[in-house]
Design an enzyme around this catalytic site. Sequence first.
Site, short mmCIF file in Angstrom:
data_model
loop_
_atom_site.label_atom_id
_atom_site.label_comp_id
_atom_site.label_asym_id
_atom_site.label_seq_id
_atom_site.Cartn_x
_atom_site.Cartn_y
_atom_site.Cartn_z
N GLY A 66 -3.52 -0.27 1.65
CA GLY A 66 -2.93 0.30 2.86
C GLY A 66 -2.93 1.81 2.78
CB CYS A 116 -5.46 -0.47 -3.49
SG CYS A 116 -5.61 1.32 -3.46
CE1 TYR A 117 2.00 1.40 0.31
CE2 TYR A 117 2.26 -0.99 0.47
CZ TYR A 117 2.77 0.28 0.62
OH TYR A 117 4.06 0.44 1.06
CG HIS A 157 -10.34 -1.28 -2.43
ND1 HIS A 157 -9.46 -1.83 -1.54
CD2 HIS A 157 -9.92 -0.01 -2.63
CE1 HIS A 157 -8.55 -0.93 -1.20
NE2 HIS A 157 -8.81 0.19 -1.86
CD GLU A 160 -10.78 -5.07 -0.75
OE1 GLU A 160 -10.75 -5.29 -1.98
OE2 GLU A 160 -9.97 -4.33 -0.19
CG ASP A 210 -21.76 -10.06 19.70
OD1 ASP A 210 -22.50 -10.63 18.88
OD2 ASP A 210 -21.56 -8.84 19.70
CE LYS A 249 -25.02 -8.97 16.60
NZ LYS A 249 -24.49 -8.38 17.85
#
Length: 528
Positions: free
Chosen positions: A50, A77-78, A169, A171, A228, A384
């Site tokens: 965050g 992290c945060y 991180h 991710e 989309d 996507k």
Amino acid sequence: TILTLDFGSQYTHLISRRLRELNIYSEMLPCTQNISELEFTPKGIILSGGPYSVYDNDAPHVDPAIFELGIPILGICYGLQEIAWHQDIKNVQAGTKREYGPAQVQAKRHHGHVDKLFKDIEDNLDVYMSHGDKLYGLPAEFHTVATTSNSPYAGITHESKQIYGIQFHPEVTHTPQGIKLLENFAVGICGAKQNWTMEKFCDLEVEKIRALVGEKGQVLGAVSGGVDSSVCAALMHKAIGERFHAVLVDNGCMRMNECAEVKVALEKNLGINLTVVDASDLFLDKLAGVVNDPEKKRKIMGNTFIEVFEKEALRIEEAAANSPKAGKIEWFLQGTLYPDVIESISFKGPSATIKTHHNVGGLTDKMKNGQGLKLIEPLRELFKDEARELGRQLGLPAELVGRHPFPGPGISIRVVGEVTRERVEIARKADFIFIEEIRKAGLYDQISQAYAALLVVNAVGVQGDKRVHAPVIALRAVKTTDFMTADVFDFSRKFTQTIASRIMNEVDGISRVFYDETPKPPGTIEME
Ligand code: XMP
């Protein structure tokens, strides 16, 4: 289920994305979620990163009850600082040196072995750091499981509870083995099942839509021929059938056969309630005389779209109001994907799928129910490629699902200079040939976006012993992942020569074919 509590990091959605890649079902909720109100029992909880410092007076904090659940927790992290803050605040300090970018993590041995979190990834793990605050000491009953040269506490864990914190991180793609770490946590430590599929996502979304819209609610949506909006339409149709109304506005600047193809894919094959409004004359008349002003073209295309769509929406609403089986049209469908969501949903934010009070042009004021249309965005959490997979799942044809993106103003911004019916037709024909050859050569999926444009210059040529003075076609093909920067696609000379020869032979009114060798930057992807 793995529960991610969101502290507003720009990467939070990537955590869900990685878990989906691991076939693990996850839910994301604001970090302020009251744990006693949870409607399910997660197998594990991830606290995201965050933008705050745990010291800030208005810094968000989790319900301390999560630490008493006995469920494994991973703070990123945060999230790590949040764990430390809950245990013992004095150990988190504003870092003297901010740390952004790549770093190398070493897993630390404890009683002779590395922690389960670092199983099979113990050595020289390349990671991505992005933080200001860091830990200066261990909270009581914690020990270190990983370090970097700048962070002695890059990874920590509780002595007896399964509470983990990592400074980096896992991710992001800059942490190549991050997905393994997330797997170690979710599967190895939490015991989450790897049985999530896009089919299940589809069923769940259908249920969510039905619950939202109710037994009689009706939904309106625009389709463009793009991926989309088509995927959204197919999903909505699966959920509520006839009570979904799709509108395709032909703006006179669509690709060759586009309206007909959309009609076949959506109306004929899937049975979607589709209205095609041919407004091409209106659009093209308004575009007449506009030169040297691409933004004006965009405004005309955008405003005329709203005008035409609104009129159609009011007509559909009136017809729908007389149906005994259905209620008012209260919802407007939009194919927003996660990358389109500019601000990441904040911890104060609403649920990920719905946002109310969205104003579609002046549409909301004019709809008779007077309360405005509520926006429904079922693809809001997807990327996507995931939307494409969902489209395949819903039975959309492969060509439609794999289609290159196409700008809203269509060919109008690919005809440099004045947009006339004749000039649009020339660009459209050349584009059709170019794309057809690209598909034939098996290159379509390697290219992110390709098209033919018509330039404003006239060049001289000889055709059939006659001198001609006619405009020029420019071909553009680029490779990109984010459309912010792009590389020029590297065709063979033989290939571009074949295309040029076909276009010269089959399209009247042009003198030459050029290939655009400009990357972005300094060029843009579109010509205008
Ligand atoms: P540029 O030309 O800015 O394009 O490098 C980047 C991406 O955005 C698309 N694009 C548009 N899409 N309305 C749209 O819906 C527009 O006015 C517009 N202009 C550019 C472009 O096709 C490319 O994918």
